[in-house]
Design an enzyme around this catalytic site. Sequence first.
Site, short mmCIF file in Angstrom:
data_model
loop_
_atom_site.label_atom_id
_atom_site.label_comp_id
_atom_site.label_asym_id
_atom_site.label_seq_id
_atom_site.Cartn_x
_atom_site.Cartn_y
_atom_site.Cartn_z
CG ASP A 251 56.61 40.84 46.96
OD1 ASP A 251 55.80 40.76 47.90
OD2 ASP A 251 56.30 40.63 45.76
CB SER B 1 52.04 36.07 43.14
OG SER B 1 52.30 37.18 42.33
CG HIS C 48 52.40 40.73 45.70
ND1 HIS C 48 53.63 40.28 45.27
CD2 HIS C 48 51.48 40.06 44.95
CE1 HIS C 48 53.47 39.40 44.30
NE2 HIS C 48 52.17 39.24 44.10
#
Length: 256
Positions: A115, A209, A70
């Site tokens: 992910d 992230s 992402h």
Amino acid sequence: MRTTLLVFLFASLFASSAQSQETSKIINGKWATSRMKKYVVSLQWNSLPYPKHFCGGIFIAPGVVLTAAHCVENKGVSNFTVRSGGTVVYNLRRAFRVKQVIIHKDYSRKTLENDVALVMLRRRKRFGSYPILGRVSRKNAKVFGFGTFSNETYVQSWLMREAKIPVHTQEFCEKSLLGLFDSNTMICAGKLNSNKTSNDGAAACFGDSGGPLIQGRTVVGVVSWGLGKRCLNHQYPGVYARVDSVREWIYSHIND
């Protein structure tokens, strides 16, 4: 079904306004001193007047960085740079141009399963050895990142931080995360607050992230998403892409 009110990605609040993902920093962590910090990188927009951090990652082979899908989906390779070599985010010594981004073939933007992504660099950084990719054990792990460091502010940390956090059982993760957790592709971890008003836990947050969850020299997870209005809370652990479930896919591209 996920809603934007409940589920948040740990991507940076300081990214381009055209981006919808948000990132964070380690809450209740400390300045990174572990020997593994040398492998951790910052993904930074090629913006003016200075580059802007938006996600983390980790070197896993010469010229190869592991991060979250992402973080890099729909991003052109000329739009960002990988930086490493230090613990101050805007004073990292080495900059690497991006050659290619490879997103996992089964990545789901809707569910955030698989992910993970690989960022292939034009120039190879060589270490004597690299982290191992492996299966998580039921003990503490360390998470690294340049994200925000408080539930009360979205100010990004300038320093790389690390935090030791407990890894939870898959059964606990499934029960806690309201049916959004996929045990085949995810793990969860984090020291939860003891109550609604305390701030005594530890967790990844916005800007973290793509950063690694590490046990010893083994990368076991990639910072992915969280549930709730705060990164650190008394109820929901943070969620990480499960590295051992995508290890074959990763090595197939490294060894090409």
